[in-house]
Design a protein around this motif. Sequence first.
Motif, mmCIF file in Angstrom:
data_model
loop_
_atom_site.group_PDB
_atom_site.id
_atom_site.type_symbol
_atom_site.label_atom_id
_atom_site.label_comp_id
_atom_site.label_asym_id
_atom_site.label_seq_id
_atom_site.Cartn_x
_atom_site.Cartn_y
_atom_site.Cartn_z
ATOM 1 N N GLN A 5 -71.848 -34.284 17.911
ATOM 2 C CA GLN A 5 -72.542 -35.564 17.818
ATOM 3 C C GLN A 5 -72.638 -36.208 19.180
ATOM 4 O OE1 GLN A 5 -70.735 -38.234 15.094
ATOM 5 N NE2 GLN A 5 -72.243 -39.830 15.376
ATOM 6 N N ARG A 6 -73.794 -36.717 19.506
ATOM 7 C CA ARG A 6 -73.992 -37.320 20.815
ATOM 8 C C ARG A 6 -73.271 -38.649 20.940
ATOM 9 N NH1 ARG A 6 -80.145 -36.213 22.883
ATOM 10 N NH2 ARG A 6 -80.209 -33.987 22.469
ATOM 11 N N SER A 7 -72.890 -38.934 22.191
ATOM 12 C CA SER A 7 -72.235 -40.218 22.432
ATOM 13 C C SER A 7 -73.263 -41.329 22.408
ATOM 14 C CB SER A 7 -71.529 -40.193 23.793
ATOM 15 O OG SER A 7 -72.433 -39.882 24.807
ATOM 16 N N ASN A 197 -63.880 -24.719 31.001
ATOM 17 C CA ASN A 197 -62.422 -24.712 30.801
ATOM 18 C C ASN A 197 -61.758 -25.871 31.528
ATOM 19 O OD1 ASN A 197 -62.741 -22.353 29.337
ATOM 20 N ND2 ASN A 197 -62.237 -21.013 31.057
ATOM 21 N N ALA A 198 -62.220 -26.145 32.749
ATOM 22 C CA ALA A 198 -61.639 -27.230 33.534
ATOM 23 C C ALA A 198 -61.932 -28.585 32.899
ATOM 24 C CB ALA A 198 -62.175 -27.191 34.963
ATOM 25 N N VAL A 199 -63.143 -28.757 32.394
ATOM 26 C CA VAL A 199 -63.503 -30.008 31.723
ATOM 27 C C VAL A 199 -62.644 -30.209 30.478
ATOM 28 C CG1 VAL A 199 -65.328 -31.149 30.394
ATOM 29 C CG2 VAL A 199 -65.842 -30.162 32.645
ATOM 30 N N GLU A 200 -62.455 -29.147 29.712
ATOM 31 C CA GLU A 200 -61.623 -29.245 28.509
ATOM 32 C C GLU A 200 -60.181 -29.585 28.859
ATOM 33 O OE1 GLU A 200 -62.286 -25.452 26.716
ATOM 34 O OE2 GLU A 200 -63.985 -26.160 25.508
ATOM 35 N N SER A 211 -66.834 -35.227 22.504
ATOM 36 C CA SER A 211 -68.074 -35.537 21.783
ATOM 37 C C SER A 211 -68.709 -36.815 22.308
ATOM 38 C CB SER A 211 -67.804 -35.657 20.283
ATOM 39 O OG SER A 211 -67.054 -36.828 19.983
ATOM 40 N N ARG A 212 -67.953 -37.626 23.026
ATOM 41 C CA ARG A 212 -68.473 -38.872 23.613
ATOM 42 C C ARG A 212 -68.748 -38.723 25.111
ATOM 43 N NH1 ARG A 212 -66.047 -43.105 24.113
ATOM 44 N NH2 ARG A 212 -67.861 -44.414 23.723
ATOM 45 N N CYS A 213 -68.609 -37.514 25.629
ATOM 46 C CA CYS A 213 -68.816 -37.275 27.052
ATOM 47 C C CYS A 213 -70.209 -36.698 27.309
ATOM 48 C CB CYS A 213 -67.752 -36.310 27.586
ATOM 49 S SG CYS A 213 -66.066 -36.993 27.576
ATOM 50 N N THR A 214 -70.640 -36.798 28.560
ATOM 51 C CA THR A 214 -71.954 -36.317 28.977
ATOM 52 C C THR A 214 -71.783 -35.387 30.171
ATOM 53 O OG1 THR A 214 -72.880 -38.463 28.336
ATOM 54 C CG2 THR A 214 -74.277 -37.017 29.672
ATOM 55 N N ASP A 222 -74.500 -23.279 34.020
ATOM 56 C CA ASP A 222 -73.606 -24.347 33.559
ATOM 57 C C ASP A 222 -73.758 -24.647 32.076
ATOM 58 O OD1 ASP A 222 -72.345 -24.699 35.970
ATOM 59 O OD2 ASP A 222 -73.695 -26.292 36.656
ATOM 60 N N VAL A 223 -74.435 -23.789 31.339
ATOM 61 C CA VAL A 223 -74.552 -23.995 29.891
ATOM 62 C C VAL A 223 -73.179 -24.115 29.218
ATOM 63 C CG1 VAL A 223 -75.235 -22.862 27.726
ATOM 64 C CG2 VAL A 223 -76.873 -23.107 29.591
ATOM 65 N N PRO A 224 -72.164 -23.327 29.616
ATOM 66 C CA PRO A 224 -70.848 -23.521 28.983
ATOM 67 C C PRO A 224 -70.339 -24.953 29.109
ATOM 68 C CG PRO A 224 -70.880 -21.438 30.150
ATOM 69 C CD PRO A 224 -72.158 -22.158 30.525
ATOM 70 N N MET A 225 -70.499 -25.564 30.276
ATOM 71 C CA MET A 225 -70.068 -26.943 30.456
ATOM 72 C C MET A 225 -70.956 -27.898 29.654
ATOM 73 S SD MET A 225 -69.641 -29.234 33.967
ATOM 74 C CE MET A 225 -71.399 -29.301 34.352
ATOM 75 N N LEU A 226 -72.251 -27.658 29.673
ATOM 76 C CA LEU A 226 -73.180 -28.543 28.979
ATOM 77 C C LEU A 226 -72.951 -28.545 27.468
ATOM 78 C CD1 LEU A 226 -76.411 -27.638 30.978
ATOM 79 C CD2 LEU A 226 -75.176 -29.817 31.081
ATOM 80 N N THR A 227 -72.540 -27.417 26.934
ATOM 81 C CA THR A 227 -72.329 -27.331 25.488
ATOM 82 C C THR A 227 -70.908 -27.696 25.077
ATOM 83 O OG1 THR A 227 -71.898 -24.942 25.715
ATOM 84 C CG2 THR A 227 -74.130 -25.611 25.122
ATOM 85 N N THR A 228 -70.078 -28.008 26.048
ATOM 86 C CA THR A 228 -68.710 -28.439 25.744
ATOM 87 C C THR A 228 -68.662 -29.907 25.364
ATOM 88 O OG1 THR A 228 -67.689 -26.759 27.165
ATOM 89 C CG2 THR A 228 -66.398 -28.747 26.757
#
Length: 293
Positions: A5-7, A197-200, A211-214, A222-228
């Motif tokens: 869900q988008r923030s 992984n680093a963002v998580e 879910s509230r992050c952008t 960077d799709v892995p980061m974008l979809t995290t």
Amino acid sequence: MARRQRSAPLDEAVLVAQPPLAAAELAPTAQPAQDRTGAAFFDVDNTMMQGASLYYFARGLAARRYFTTIDLARFAISQARFRLLAAEHAGDMDRAREAALSFVKGWQVEEMQRLSEEIFDELMADRIWSGTRALADAHLASGQRVWLVTAAPVELGRVIATRLGLTGALGTVAEIRDGAYTGRLVGEMMHGPNKANAVEALAAAEGLDLSRCTAYSDSINDVPMLTTVGRAVAVNPDSALRRMARSQGWEVRDFRSGRNAAKVAVPVVLGAGMVAGAVVGGMALSRRRKKAL
């Protein structure tokens, strides 16, 4: 692909309750409520900055005779292959890792910090995309924290973040012993899935609700980061990411005019992922430099 869900939009952020005051009294003192669970993550090269940060860093080193123009050309060719062919197989990344380690080995941390600050002010400050910086400032104004996420050395990322008034940076970390780089990495290069992984990990440490992050990026890598995160934004996207954004219904922001896009293309190709192999030419220079000392 499933999306979280988008923030909420930034303009819906709630401000700290204040007693009724005249506008003149309120303007200098009102502060947004600190949003402890939402944050923003920005890629650097061609997202926050026109071109690649390490390309300009290398130019600054060349001007200081840390590199020769031949060295610069050598890693430029390496970068063209890395960027255009997306050479990210295990063997390519192993060689990239070795090149990056050879480059920083023996450097003093204080020297890297000083050079990063000087070269940012000289060559990078004027290449920050005003539109992307405005997006970052909007997150800060809403009370959210903002981190850069880059494959460049974390020291360079932190300098850029500090100069832009951001919260901090996640980047490639080199091991340090007695104030100098040892030639070994701490963990993996900050690239592709490792960014996610680093963002998580940061989210877990800081109590963020992903879910509230952008997240913002120009690259399909960077799709892995974008979809995290809950909200993905493609900024100045490459063709693959633009297609991905359209298929997923992601927001697209493009701050390039036709002329600017042409100017940016060369430094992006030459500089992107320099940590991942562009500094091959720098190794020879580093050896010459040490012999001269």
